[in-house]
Design a protein around this motif. Sequence first.
Motif, short mmCIF file in Angstrom:
data_model
loop_
_atom_site.label_atom_id
_atom_site.label_comp_id
_atom_site.label_asym_id
_atom_site.label_seq_id
_atom_site.Cartn_x
_atom_site.Cartn_y
_atom_site.Cartn_z
N VAL A 109 -15.39 -83.20 12.58
CA VAL A 109 -15.83 -84.33 11.77
C VAL A 109 -15.47 -85.58 12.56
O VAL A 109 -14.30 -85.93 12.68
CB VAL A 109 -15.14 -84.34 10.39
CG1 VAL A 109 -15.55 -85.57 9.59
CG2 VAL A 109 -15.45 -83.07 9.63
N LEU A 110 -16.47 -86.23 13.12
CA LEU A 110 -16.24 -87.35 14.03
C LEU A 110 -16.34 -88.69 13.31
O LEU A 110 -17.29 -88.93 12.56
CB LEU A 110 -17.24 -87.32 15.18
CG LEU A 110 -17.25 -86.06 16.05
CD1 LEU A 110 -18.36 -86.14 17.09
CD2 LEU A 110 -15.90 -85.87 16.74
N VAL A 111 -15.37 -89.55 13.55
CA VAL A 111 -15.39 -90.92 13.04
C VAL A 111 -15.08 -91.82 14.24
O VAL A 111 -14.02 -91.68 14.86
CB VAL A 111 -14.36 -91.14 11.91
CG1 VAL A 111 -14.40 -92.60 11.45
CG2 VAL A 111 -14.63 -90.20 10.75
N ASP A 112 -16.02 -92.69 14.56
CA ASP A 112 -15.87 -93.57 15.73
C ASP A 112 -15.61 -92.77 16.99
O ASP A 112 -14.80 -93.15 17.85
CB ASP A 112 -14.74 -94.58 15.50
CG ASP A 112 -15.05 -95.55 14.38
OD1 ASP A 112 -16.24 -95.84 14.16
OD2 ASP A 112 -14.11 -96.01 13.71
N ALA A 143 -21.68 -85.50 6.63
CA ALA A 143 -21.45 -86.15 5.34
C ALA A 143 -20.00 -86.63 5.23
O ALA A 143 -19.74 -87.74 4.77
CB ALA A 143 -21.78 -85.18 4.20
N LEU A 144 -19.07 -85.80 5.68
CA LEU A 144 -17.66 -86.20 5.65
C LEU A 144 -17.41 -87.36 6.60
O LEU A 144 -16.65 -88.28 6.29
CB LEU A 144 -16.78 -85.01 6.04
CG LEU A 144 -16.59 -83.93 4.97
CD1 LEU A 144 -15.91 -82.71 5.57
CD2 LEU A 144 -15.78 -84.46 3.79
N SER A 145 -18.04 -87.32 7.76
CA SER A 145 -17.89 -88.40 8.73
C SER A 145 -18.30 -89.73 8.13
O SER A 145 -17.59 -90.75 8.25
CB SER A 145 -18.72 -88.11 9.98
OG SER A 145 -18.71 -89.21 10.87
N GLU A 146 -19.45 -89.75 7.44
CA GLU A 146 -19.94 -90.99 6.83
C GLU A 146 -19.03 -91.44 5.70
O GLU A 146 -18.73 -92.62 5.56
CB GLU A 146 -21.37 -90.78 6.32
CG GLU A 146 -21.99 -92.00 5.66
CD GLU A 146 -22.21 -93.15 6.63
OE1 GLU A 146 -22.58 -94.25 6.15
OE2 GLU A 146 -22.02 -92.98 7.85
N GLU A 147 -18.57 -90.47 4.89
CA GLU A 147 -17.70 -90.84 3.78
C GLU A 147 -16.38 -91.41 4.30
O GLU A 147 -15.90 -92.43 3.80
CB GLU A 147 -17.42 -89.63 2.89
CG GLU A 147 -16.47 -89.95 1.75
CD GLU A 147 -16.70 -89.13 0.51
OE1 GLU A 147 -15.87 -89.24 -0.41
OE2 GLU A 147 -17.69 -88.38 0.45
N PHE A 148 -15.78 -90.79 5.31
CA PHE A 148 -14.52 -91.29 5.86
C PHE A 148 -14.72 -92.66 6.49
O PHE A 148 -13.86 -93.54 6.38
CB PHE A 148 -13.97 -90.33 6.91
CG PHE A 148 -13.50 -89.00 6.34
CD1 PHE A 148 -13.33 -88.82 4.98
CD2 PHE A 148 -13.25 -87.92 7.18
CE1 PHE A 148 -12.91 -87.61 4.46
CE2 PHE A 148 -12.82 -86.71 6.67
CZ PHE A 148 -12.65 -86.55 5.31
N ARG A 149 -15.86 -92.86 7.17
CA ARG A 149 -16.12 -94.16 7.80
C ARG A 149 -16.21 -95.26 6.76
O ARG A 149 -15.65 -96.35 6.94
CB ARG A 149 -17.44 -94.10 8.60
CG ARG A 149 -17.74 -95.37 9.39
CD ARG A 149 -19.14 -95.35 9.94
NE ARG A 149 -20.13 -95.41 8.89
CZ ARG A 149 -20.47 -96.53 8.25
NH1 ARG A 149 -19.89 -97.68 8.53
NH2 ARG A 149 -21.39 -96.50 7.29
N ILE A 150 -16.89 -94.98 5.65
CA ILE A 150 -17.03 -95.97 4.59
C ILE A 150 -15.68 -96.23 3.94
O ILE A 150 -15.31 -97.38 3.66
CB ILE A 150 -18.07 -95.50 3.56
CG1 ILE A 150 -19.47 -95.57 4.18
CG2 ILE A 150 -18.01 -96.37 2.31
CD1 ILE A 150 -20.55 -94.99 3.30
N ALA A 192 -23.80 -95.00 0.80
CA ALA A 192 -22.65 -94.10 0.72
C ALA A 192 -23.06 -92.75 0.14
O ALA A 192 -24.06 -92.64 -0.58
CB ALA A 192 -21.56 -94.71 -0.15
N PRO A 193 -22.31 -91.68 0.45
CA PRO A 193 -22.55 -90.39 -0.20
C PRO A 193 -22.47 -90.56 -1.71
O PRO A 193 -21.74 -91.42 -2.22
CB PRO A 193 -21.40 -89.52 0.32
CG PRO A 193 -21.03 -90.14 1.63
CD PRO A 193 -21.22 -91.62 1.44
#
Length: 281
Positions: A109-112, A143-150, A192-193
């Motif tokens: 799960v990639l963030v940045d 989906a997790l990546s986007e949620e964590f980023r937000i 957002a999700p």
Amino acid sequence: MPAPSPLLRPRDSDALRAELRRVALLGDVPVMFGGEVHGDTLVITEYHGVRTAGLRGLEVRSNSGLGGASMVAGRPLSVADYRNATGITHDYDGPVLSEGIRSVLAVPVLVDGRARAMLYGAYRSGAPFGGRVTELVIESARALSEEFRIRDEVDRRLRLRDTQSANSGEGAVDAESVREVHAELRRLAVDAPAGLQQRLRVLADKLSGPADDPATVAPLTGRELDVLAQVALGCTNAEAAQRLSLKTETVKSYLRSAATKLGTRTRYEAVSRARRLHLIP
């Protein structure tokens, strides 16, 4: 990882667990597990379908095992025969093989650009992962990546607000900063999700002040409030449309509708009226 906001941020591990269960159900995957990455170490904390305690709390170092290799590579990796796989280290053979696991898929799960968590799917047979199941796990990771980023962005803005408040000498944040945070929270909610959208809007509403008597407040829709929040920052219709992923004509329509409900004639009067009613800060 940023410090969690007491107002909004639930545990990231809860979101991770929900995705593992979703994939297990939709993809009929017998074993799912994963966890968050702390520094260069993954800690396995979430499980579905395991039979032993071997994986519980297991710490996986970067470049070690299939998960460590996937974590560093930043892409999904899989093996169809774990015991005899030659492209990975076998530091964790004990807990993996004690589960009877043979085929394993690891997805970061990639963030940045950095692995924030890992998702694993596994079969106790030697069958390789099919395209549908692989896509399910990758979709969950995205989906997790986007949620964590937000969540990170929300926390960053709340910390900025708190810092401004602490430095103001009066314990209050200037109104424009509050409006910027409010508008940004509503903008983030647009993309957002689904599970996070309402929490973002609730948090935004906390910045608007105490609500007036509902009987005296015009019932604006969420989209009308989204548009008013952007206009309140000085955005043009085109700028608001871009920020909210809408067409300019749609923004104009929402503004006209909001103005009618508020009993105003111009965008500026609508913003002023909405502020007096504590619909926006």
